[in-house]
Design a protein around this motif. Structure first.
Motif, mmCIF file in Angstrom:
data_model
loop_
_atom_site.group_PDB
_atom_site.id
_atom_site.type_symbol
_atom_site.label_atom_id
_atom_site.label_comp_id
_atom_site.label_asym_id
_atom_site.label_seq_id
_atom_site.Cartn_x
_atom_site.Cartn_y
_atom_site.Cartn_z
ATOM 1 N N TYR A 1 10.526 -13.933 14.805
ATOM 2 C CA TYR A 1 9.412 -14.876 14.772
ATOM 3 C C TYR A 1 10.009 -16.275 14.718
ATOM 4 O O TYR A 1 10.989 -16.510 14.001
ATOM 5 N N CYS A 2 9.451 -17.193 15.481
ATOM 6 C CA CYS A 2 10.023 -18.530 15.558
ATOM 7 C C CYS A 2 8.943 -19.587 15.689
ATOM 8 O O CYS A 2 7.814 -19.303 16.085
ATOM 9 N N CYS A 3 9.300 -20.800 15.326
ATOM 10 C CA CYS A 3 8.526 -21.992 15.676
ATOM 11 C C CYS A 3 9.241 -22.639 16.853
ATOM 12 O O CYS A 3 10.464 -22.580 16.942
ATOM 13 N N SER B 1 4.149 -21.440 17.278
ATOM 14 C CA SER B 1 4.955 -20.341 16.739
ATOM 15 C C SER B 1 4.640 -19.075 17.511
ATOM 16 O O SER B 1 3.522 -18.913 18.027
ATOM 17 N N PHE C 1 12.408 -16.491 10.372
ATOM 18 C CA PHE C 1 11.301 -16.355 9.431
ATOM 19 C C PHE C 1 11.043 -14.891 9.115
ATOM 20 O O PHE C 1 11.062 -14.044 10.014
ATOM 21 N N ASN D 1 5.091 -13.747 10.130
ATOM 22 C CA ASN D 1 4.338 -14.741 10.879
ATOM 23 C C ASN D 1 3.758 -15.814 9.963
ATOM 24 O O ASN D 1 3.651 -16.982 10.341
ATOM 25 N N ALA E 1 6.348 -18.401 9.263
ATOM 26 C CA ALA E 1 6.497 -19.281 10.423
ATOM 27 C C ALA E 1 5.338 -20.264 10.507
ATOM 28 O O ALA E 1 5.523 -21.433 10.870
ATOM 29 N N GLU F 1 5.409 -24.212 10.718
ATOM 30 C CA GLU F 1 4.740 -24.829 11.860
ATOM 31 C C GLU F 1 3.765 -25.911 11.402
ATOM 32 O O GLU F 1 3.728 -27.021 11.945
#
Length: 412
Positions: free
Chosen positions: A10-12, A28, A67, A70, A73, A77
């Motif tokens: 999971y990323c921004c 995200s 992260f 979610n 993240a 975010e």
């Protein structure tokens, strides 16, 4: 309540219009390559504020990954989008400040004033990212920053040279360009590619090189099938006590030729003592047998997959004889598209929204509630015993909060 394992990825991310570089977007996603394709209109989905044809195609300039969920993240975010409001940034260190929008009615001549977001540039986004990675709350997370755009990475390096404060060394920041140019695609790498082509791109840098699946755990679970066949004869390599594979939480070493197995708590305690750290959970753990260091978050992904991700493990074990990249490409090809509505904060109530509306609390108390909510909601990296997880169903459930669906970032 359906408790899920720690997500595979999971990323921004920071988007930039290739047509107008001043247009930026923060979001995200658990799958940045597919999300980029959505923003560029090549896959169904995306956001309203990136749908204008005059701004397409978009490129993914950088991502912040690592992260544990979610919601974690989404916390980052929201803070990145609202650096002028977030309580994570000390007012004395704040770089962006809120503005005021005025509007005068032509009929009543009445002037109304509303708070507005400051107009931000690329250097503003990068400077606030640098600041967020230094604040006490986020600096303790196992994060990493990957840059895909060379000029954005140069801007980041320039800003880092201007400030006196440094990011914690364990947070890795690096330039990760695509090693190969995808065939019949523009340089944004947003066009969906066939499964065989995906397998060639994974691990080769760039957005398409990100592996957002559990494929890297294939060898661990294939090895665990043989180790766990012996039943309760396994013993912890740290405390030398027996391991009940049906009741105890345990870790199997990720090294291919190592068969070490130990209790989660035993390995955590020894890792914290070795690091002489005041953290609640370790950042890395060293295998007592082979001596290799492994990221703690990846070890917890293994544990939660075994205890909560039966379907995911079955899917992994069905990819026998395939490389990690090939298995990842096949998983990506067969993944359900139902996750789209959960990405980028669209249709999801952020923790900050819920805490901000809570009356009668000071800023510090709201900050504490946000941190507690994060631990409770993101399957904290400290694994609980099965009995504790089972008792959660009997607890009193709070009332539901109204969810407001909106885009998570304005288009600059």
């Amino acid at each position: 309540m359906d408790v899920k394992p720690v997500p595979a990825f999971y990323c921004c991310y920071l988007l930039r219009s290739t047509v107008r570089h001043s247009s930026l977007y923060v979001g995200s996603s658990p799958n940045p390559a597919r999300r980029l394709a959505q923003h560029n209109g090549r896959v169904q989905g995306g956001a309203v504020r990136t749908s204008r044809a005059s701004l397409r195609p978009w490129e993914m300039a950088c991502i912040v990954a690592g992260f544990p969920s979610n919601i974690a993240a989404l916390q980052f975010e929201w803070a990145w989008q609202n650096a002028h409001l977030t309580r994570h940034i000390n007012p004395t260190e704040r770089i962006s400040f809120a503005t005021t929008r005025t509007k005068t009615s032509a009929q009543t001549r009445k002037t109304t004033r509303r708070p507005g977001r400051p107009r931000t540039s690329l250097i503003d986004k990068l400077s606030n990212l640098h600041l967020l990675l230094r604040v006490p709350y986020f600096s303790k997370w196992p994060l990493e920053v990957r840059f895909f755009s060379e000029d954005v990475y140069r801007s980041w390096a320039t800003w880092c040279g201007r400030v006196d404060s440094y990011i914690r060394p364990s947070i890795k920041v690096y330039f990760d360009p695509a090693q190969t140019v995808p065939q019949e695609q523009d340089f944004t790498s947003a066009q969906p590619v066939p499964r065989r082509r995906k397998a060639d791109l994974i691990g080769k840098g760039g957005v398409e090189g990100v592996d957002p699946t559990y494929a890297r755990f294939h060898g661990v679970f294939e090895k665990s099938q043989f180790l766990l066949d012996e039943g309760d004869n396994q013993r912890c390599s740290v405390c030398d006590e027996s391991i009940d594979i049906h009741k105890h939480l345990f870790i199997i070493c990720h090294t291919d030729d190592c068969q070490d197995i130990c209790h989660v708590t035993c390995l955590a305690d020894t890792s914290l003592k070795r690091a002489e750290s005041a953290l609640v959970v370790p950042e890395t753990a060293r295998c007592p047998s082979c001596g290799h260091d492994h990221k703690w978050v990846e070890l917890m992904q293994q544990v939660t997959l075994r205890t909560r991700g039966i379907k995911e493990v079955q899917n992994l074990l069905g990819k026998r004889g395939k490389s990690t990249a090939a298995a990842a490409a096949e998983i990506l090809e067969t993944e359900s598209e139902n996750d789209d509505e959960q990405e980028n904060g669209e249709g999801v109530l952020t923790l900050q929204d819920a805490v901000d509306d809570e009356p009668g609390l000071s800023g510090e108390e709201q900050e504490d509630n946000l941190s507690v909510a994060s631990v409770a909601s993101t399957d904290s990296l400290i694994s609980l015993t099965p009995n504790v997880l089972g008792d959660a169903d009997n607890s009193t459930q709070p009332g539901k909060l109204e969810i407001v669906i909106e885009d998570s970032e304005d288009d600059r």
